[in-house]
Design a protein around this motif. Structure first.
Motif, PDB file in Angstrom:
ATOM      1  N   TRP A 299     -87.461  37.587  13.305  1.00 42.67           N
ATOM      2  CA  TRP A 299     -87.465  38.537  14.404  1.00 42.67           C
ATOM      3  C   TRP A 299     -87.535  37.839  15.754  1.00 42.67           C
ATOM      4  O   TRP A 299     -87.082  38.381  16.757  1.00 42.67           O
ATOM      5  CB  TRP A 299     -88.600  39.553  14.235  1.00 42.67           C
ATOM      6  N   VAL A 300     -88.066  36.605  15.787  1.00 44.01           N
ATOM      7  CA  VAL A 300     -88.001  35.848  17.039  1.00 44.01           C
ATOM      8  C   VAL A 300     -86.551  35.518  17.372  1.00 44.01           C
ATOM      9  O   VAL A 300     -86.125  35.659  18.518  1.00 44.01           O
ATOM     10  CB  VAL A 300     -88.864  34.573  16.939  1.00 44.01           C
ATOM     11  N   CYS A 301     -85.788  35.099  16.363  1.00 45.04           N
ATOM     12  CA  CYS A 301     -84.369  34.819  16.593  1.00 45.04           C
ATOM     13  C   CYS A 301     -83.628  36.058  17.061  1.00 45.04           C
ATOM     14  O   CYS A 301     -82.839  35.998  18.020  1.00 45.04           O
ATOM     15  CB  CYS A 301     -83.708  34.315  15.307  1.00 45.04           C
ATOM     16  N   VAL A 302     -83.894  37.180  16.405  1.00 46.05           N
ATOM     17  CA  VAL A 302     -83.184  38.406  16.779  1.00 46.05           C
ATOM     18  C   VAL A 302     -83.545  38.816  18.200  1.00 46.05           C
ATOM     19  O   VAL A 302     -82.686  39.209  18.990  1.00 46.05           O
ATOM     20  CB  VAL A 302     -83.509  39.524  15.771  1.00 46.05           C
ATOM     21  N   THR A 303     -84.836  38.705  18.550  1.00 47.65           N
ATOM     22  CA  THR A 303     -85.243  39.051  19.913  1.00 47.65           C
ATOM     23  C   THR A 303     -84.590  38.121  20.922  1.00 47.65           C
ATOM     24  O   THR A 303     -84.161  38.557  21.994  1.00 47.65           O
ATOM     25  CB  THR A 303     -86.769  38.956  20.058  1.00 47.65           C
ATOM     26  N   PHE A 304     -84.506  36.851  20.578  1.00 45.73           N
ATOM     27  CA  PHE A 304     -83.880  35.885  21.474  1.00 45.73           C
ATOM     28  C   PHE A 304     -82.419  36.248  21.701  1.00 45.73           C
ATOM     29  O   PHE A 304     -81.932  36.277  22.835  1.00 45.73           O
ATOM     30  CB  PHE A 304     -84.012  34.482  20.863  1.00 45.73           C
ATOM     31  N   ILE A 305     -81.713  36.573  20.617  1.00 50.81           N
ATOM     32  CA  ILE A 305     -80.305  36.952  20.737  1.00 50.81           C
ATOM     33  C   ILE A 305     -80.165  38.187  21.624  1.00 50.81           C
ATOM     34  O   ILE A 305     -79.300  38.250  22.500  1.00 50.81           O
ATOM     35  CB  ILE A 305     -79.698  37.233  19.348  1.00 50.81           C
ATOM     36  N   ILE A 306     -81.058  39.170  21.411  1.00 48.84           N
ATOM     37  CA  ILE A 306     -80.963  40.404  22.183  1.00 48.84           C
ATOM     38  C   ILE A 306     -81.239  40.164  23.653  1.00 48.84           C
ATOM     39  O   ILE A 306     -80.508  40.653  24.535  1.00 48.84           O
ATOM     40  CB  ILE A 306     -81.915  41.463  21.606  1.00 48.84           C
ATOM     41  N   THR A 307     -82.279  39.371  23.958  1.00 49.91           N
ATOM     42  CA  THR A 307     -82.578  39.146  25.378  1.00 49.91           C
ATOM     43  C   THR A 307     -81.474  38.337  26.039  1.00 49.91           C
ATOM     44  O   THR A 307     -81.118  38.605  27.199  1.00 49.91           O
ATOM     45  CB  THR A 307     -83.919  38.418  25.566  1.00 49.91           C
ATOM     46  N   VAL A 308     -80.911  37.364  25.313  1.00 52.11           N
ATOM     47  CA  VAL A 308     -79.795  36.602  25.897  1.00 52.11           C
ATOM     48  C   VAL A 308     -78.618  37.525  26.157  1.00 52.11           C
ATOM     49  O   VAL A 308     -77.987  37.471  27.219  1.00 52.11           O
ATOM     50  CB  VAL A 308     -79.403  35.437  24.965  1.00 52.11           C
ATOM     51  N   ALA A 309     -78.331  38.422  25.195  1.00 53.66           N
ATOM     52  CA  ALA A 309     -77.199  39.323  25.360  1.00 53.66           C
ATOM     53  C   ALA A 309     -77.400  40.249  26.553  1.00 53.66           C
ATOM     54  O   ALA A 309     -76.513  40.422  27.392  1.00 53.66           O
ATOM     55  CB  ALA A 309     -77.003  40.146  24.092  1.00 53.66           C
ATOM     56  N   ILE A 310     -78.616  40.820  26.653  1.00 46.09           N
ATOM     57  CA  ILE A 310     -78.862  41.770  27.744  1.00 46.09           C
ATOM     58  C   ILE A 310     -78.855  41.066  29.087  1.00 46.09           C
ATOM     59  O   ILE A 310     -78.206  41.508  30.045  1.00 46.09           O
ATOM     60  CB  ILE A 310     -80.180  42.513  27.497  1.00 46.09           C
ATOM     61  N   SER A 311     -79.558  39.929  29.172  1.00 44.91           N
ATOM     62  CA  SER A 311     -79.613  39.238  30.465  1.00 44.91           C
ATOM     63  C   SER A 311     -78.237  38.704  30.851  1.00 44.91           C
ATOM     64  O   SER A 311     -77.859  38.768  32.023  1.00 44.91           O
ATOM     65  CB  SER A 311     -80.601  38.086  30.408  1.00 44.91           C
ATOM     66  N   GLY A 312     -77.491  38.197  29.865  1.00 45.72           N
ATOM     67  CA  GLY A 312     -76.155  37.706  30.166  1.00 45.72           C
ATOM     68  C   GLY A 312     -75.258  38.813  30.667  1.00 45.72           C
ATOM     69  O   GLY A 312     -74.451  38.618  31.575  1.00 45.72           O
ATOM     70  N   ASN A 313     -75.427  40.018  30.078  1.00 44.50           N
ATOM     71  CA  ASN A 313     -74.628  41.141  30.541  1.00 44.50           C
ATOM     72  C   ASN A 313     -75.007  41.561  31.944  1.00 44.50           C
ATOM     73  O   ASN A 313     -74.153  41.942  32.742  1.00 44.50           O
ATOM     74  CB  ASN A 313     -74.788  42.319  29.588  1.00 44.50           C
ATOM     75  N   ILE A 314     -76.291  41.492  32.268  1.00 42.79           N
ATOM     76  CA  ILE A 314     -76.705  41.852  33.629  1.00 42.79           C
ATOM     77  C   ILE A 314     -76.119  40.869  34.630  1.00 42.79           C
ATOM     78  O   ILE A 314     -75.612  41.248  35.692  1.00 42.79           O
ATOM     79  CB  ILE A 314     -78.236  41.890  33.739  1.00 42.79           C
ATOM     80  N   VAL A 315     -76.156  39.573  34.259  1.00 43.69           N
ATOM     81  CA  VAL A 315     -75.597  38.550  35.159  1.00 43.69           C
ATOM     82  C   VAL A 315     -74.106  38.776  35.351  1.00 43.69           C
ATOM     83  O   VAL A 315     -73.594  38.726  36.475  1.00 43.69           O
ATOM     84  CB  VAL A 315     -75.893  37.148  34.590  1.00 43.69           C
ATOM     85  N   ALA A 316     -73.403  39.093  34.254  1.00 39.49           N
ATOM     86  CA  ALA A 316     -71.966  39.325  34.371  1.00 39.49           C
ATOM     87  C   ALA A 316     -71.691  40.564  35.212  1.00 39.49           C
ATOM     88  O   ALA A 316     -70.706  40.626  35.950  1.00 39.49           O
ATOM     89  CB  ALA A 316     -71.354  39.471  32.980  1.00 39.49           C
ATOM     90  N   TYR A 317     -72.568  41.556  35.109  1.00 43.47           N
ATOM     91  CA  TYR A 317     -72.407  42.787  35.877  1.00 43.47           C
ATOM     92  C   TYR A 317     -72.438  42.516  37.358  1.00 43.47           C
ATOM     93  O   TYR A 317     -71.696  43.107  38.141  1.00 43.47           O
ATOM     94  CB  TYR A 317     -73.516  43.747  35.466  1.00 43.47           C
TER      95      TYR A 317
ATOM     96  N   TYR B   5     -92.426  46.934  15.599  1.00 42.62           N
ATOM     97  CA  TYR B   5     -91.732  46.164  16.626  1.00 42.62           C
ATOM     98  C   TYR B   5     -90.211  46.197  16.468  1.00 42.62           C
ATOM     99  O   TYR B   5     -89.506  46.381  17.462  1.00 42.62           O
ATOM    100  CB  TYR B   5     -92.248  44.728  16.633  1.00 42.62           C
ATOM    101  N   PRO B   6     -89.650  46.038  15.259  1.00 39.99           N
ATOM    102  CA  PRO B   6     -88.195  46.147  15.144  1.00 39.99           C
ATOM    103  C   PRO B   6     -87.665  47.515  15.526  1.00 39.99           C
ATOM    104  O   PRO B   6     -86.556  47.623  16.048  1.00 39.99           O
ATOM    105  CB  PRO B   6     -87.932  45.869  13.665  1.00 39.99           C
ATOM    106  N   ILE B   7     -88.465  48.562  15.262  1.00 38.80           N
ATOM    107  CA  ILE B   7     -88.036  49.903  15.653  1.00 38.80           C
ATOM    108  C   ILE B   7     -87.945  49.981  17.171  1.00 38.80           C
ATOM    109  O   ILE B   7     -86.999  50.562  17.731  1.00 38.80           O
ATOM    110  CB  ILE B   7     -89.018  50.950  15.103  1.00 38.80           C
ATOM    111  N   PHE B   8     -88.926  49.362  17.849  1.00 38.60           N
ATOM    112  CA  PHE B   8     -88.895  49.318  19.308  1.00 38.60           C
ATOM    113  C   PHE B   8     -87.627  48.628  19.795  1.00 38.60           C
ATOM    114  O   PHE B   8     -86.926  49.134  20.675  1.00 38.60           O
ATOM    115  CB  PHE B   8     -90.144  48.578  19.789  1.00 38.60           C
ATOM    116  N   LEU B   9     -87.301  47.476  19.190  1.00 38.92           N
ATOM    117  CA  LEU B   9     -86.094  46.740  19.590  1.00 38.92           C
ATOM    118  C   LEU B   9     -84.849  47.580  19.399  1.00 38.92           C
ATOM    119  O   LEU B   9     -83.963  47.612  20.254  1.00 38.92           O
ATOM    120  CB  LEU B   9     -85.949  45.474  18.741  1.00 38.92           C
ATOM    121  N   PHE B  10     -84.781  48.270  18.255  1.00 38.39           N
ATOM    122  CA  PHE B  10     -83.610  49.050  17.909  1.00 38.39           C
ATOM    123  C   PHE B  10     -83.379  50.151  18.925  1.00 38.39           C
ATOM    124  O   PHE B  10     -82.281  50.304  19.480  1.00 38.39           O
ATOM    125  CB  PHE B  10     -83.815  49.611  16.501  1.00 38.39           C
TER     126      PHE B  10
END
Lengths: 311, 215
Positions: free
Chosen positions: A133-151, B195-200
């Motif tokens: 879940w740390v990896c998944v969170t990292f991917i998500i934050t990179v994706a969101i922040s990268g999209n904001i920067v591109a915006y 926590y994963p539900i929050f992320l989703f």
């Protein structure tokens, strides 16, 4: 209760007369036990295997008539062979509580040179929940922040969420999370020849080492070039040093220079990964700003030439 | 029971043969729902889905969502949400966008359900997919009202209002799903499952905030 020779239910034990051809030895299931979970079919399979074993009817033993215990009973799981396609097989990698996860997360961002947090927290119970879940969170934050920067960089009409970039970053990060432990594992096993770490523990420690990049990836949005580089270096040094402190006790042999070299390799791999992510998603350089100015100048020039040509 | 009858007939002693109808009560119910007109079935299923919508909006103590799970509600919700979030006029890329949201919700629900099962939760896979799908309803309402609001002027104020609406819907969704799914885990692991539900739901609200309207 059982069927006697003339076909009626009696309480007497069966006596097989000369004319009897068949004796009831197994009984079908009664109605579904309402206390069961309506869970996966694995439980039903286990129940059926228990029933077929109780084929011989012992009239003194009334318990055979009741349903066997559901397999979610903790005592039962030791007797059964858990297969790789059953979900319960993987449950042993997830035996962890909230408190332990928080401890491990905190330990991975604070390098303590004397006490390796690895030995104190992960060693006896590696888990897969935290790293995944740390990896998944990292991917998500990179994706969101990268999209904001591109915006903010592109004109308003062209903005789309670039899913191809997100999948690329997801593949890169998962690849890093899995390939570095493989390399380190084989390095330890065949080169240094000490089998101290299992592959699971290495996966665990590498997954947790990515935690510091999560707040850093949000800070990477700030469009100041030197700040981005500074953040990259600081973050990879901190998490790299946690890794080095964890690996140091087993590498500590006579060849000092070799040890230092191998630890530096670990550190540089971490740094390289961080730099890749930063360059692909976030990097604000003069090139980007210039190109935006150029495109706007070009568009105004094109529009002015068309208007002059029309006149 | 026909085996019993053959057993009775194979002995040489004269026996009384028991006859009669052996259909039990449950058999009769199944037969009757098979015979009913389709409109009855559809009306009954629709009523169940609408009742579950109500439960998702106003979480009460009942366990209807968990025990009588169905996947129609989540399917309808995800499809409507994906249609609402399309923002491009070309048919090719709008198909892609539909697929993106659908895949995101599907994969997200599957991962969360597997995660909560691995952590030892007392909930089955389809029950948790059902609850996650039904709790998307406030976000759907927010997306719908966002689309309506985009037809008004005052662009900058609108962005703030849209953001606030989506945040409120996100908080509502999290509250509803915590009420339903929080009870199914042991207390020491509850945060790990939530926590994963929050992320989703955060990802889905992010997509809602970000979509722009048709040109």
């Amino acid at each position: 209760m059982m069927f006697s020779s003339d076909g009626f239910l009696t309480d007497q034990p069966p006596s097989k007369g000369p004319s009897q051809t068949h004796l009831f030895t197994s009984f079908p299931n009664s109605a579904v036990d309402l206390n069961d979970d309506d869970d996966d079919d694995d439980l039903l399979l286990d129940n059926k295997s228990n029933i077929t074993q109780s084929y011989a009817y012992k009239p003194a033993n009334e318990e055979n008539l009741s349903l066997p215990l559901p397999a979610t009973n903790k005592n039962n799981t030791n007797n059964e062979q858990l297969h790789i396609w059953q979900l319960e097989y993987y449950q042993k990698y997830f035996q962890i509580d909230t408190q332990q996860v928080l401890e491990r997360l905190l330990g991975s961002i604070t390098p303590k040179p004397n006490r390796s947090y690895f030995n104190s927290t992960i060693r006896h119970n590696p888990d897969l929940y935290g790293p995944f879940w740390v990896c998944v969170t990292f991917i998500i934050t990179v994706a969101i922040s990268g999209n904001i920067v591109a915006y903010f960089q592109l004109p308003d009409t062209d903005f789309q969420i670039d899913f191809s970039k997100i999948t690329l970053s997801a593949i890169l990060i998962c690849l890093y999370w899995w390939s570095m432990p493989t390399v380190v594992y084989f390095f330890f096993r065949y080169y240094i020849k000490c089998n101290e770490y299992t592959f699971l523990e290495l996966l665990c420690i590498y997954g947790y080492s990515l935690t510091i990049f999560i707040p850093v990836s949000i800070l990477w949005m700030i469009p100041i070039a030197w700040l981005q580089w500074l953040l990259t270096i600081i973050a990879s040094v901190i998490s790299g040093s946690v890794l080095i402190v964890a690996f140091w006790p087993s590498v500590d042999s006579d060849r000092k220079s070799f040890n230092a070299l191998s630890m530096l390799v670990v550190l540089f791999a971490h740094l390289f990964m961080a730099i890749c992510i930063m360059m692909v998603f976030f990097h604000v350089s003069d090139n980007n700003i210039n190109s935006k100015i150029e495109t706007t100048m070009l568009s105004t020039m094109a529009s002015s030439t068309t208007t002059t040509s029309k006149v | 029971m026909s085996d019993d009858q053959s057993f009775f007939l194979s002995t040489s002693k004269p026996i009384e043969i028991i006859e009669g109808n052996i259909t039990s009560a449950s058999n009769q119910n199944e037969l009757s729902t098979l015979d009913e007109p389709i409109i009855e079935t559809v009306k009954r299923d629709l009523k169940a889905v609408l009742r579950k919508f109500g439960h998702a909006l106003i979480p009460r103590q009942s366990s209807t969502l968990l025990q009588q799970w169905d996947l129609w509600g989540p399917l309808i919700l995800v499809t409507v949400l994906a249609i609402l979030l399309q923002s491009d006029t070309t048919t090719a890329s709008s198909g892609m966008q539909f697929a993106e949201i659908f895949t995101l919700v599907l994969i997200g629900s599957v991962m969360i359900s597997i995660n909560s099962q691995l952590l030892g939760g007392k909930i089955s896979f389809f029950q948790s997919v059902c609850v996650l799908g039904y709790c998307l309803l406030p976000l759907l309402i927010a997306a719908f009202s966002n689309n309506l609001l985009l037809y008004l002027p005052y662009r900058s104020m609108l962005h703030i209002i849209r953001f606030l609406i989506v945040m409120t819907a996100f908080a509502w969704t999290m509250y509803a799903s915590i009420r339903f799914l929080g009870q199914t885990q042991q207390p020491s692991r509850r945060m790990l499952a939530l926590y994963p539900i929050f992320l989703f739901y955060f990802l889905v609200s992010w997509l809602i905030i970000l979509r722009k309207p048709f040109k």
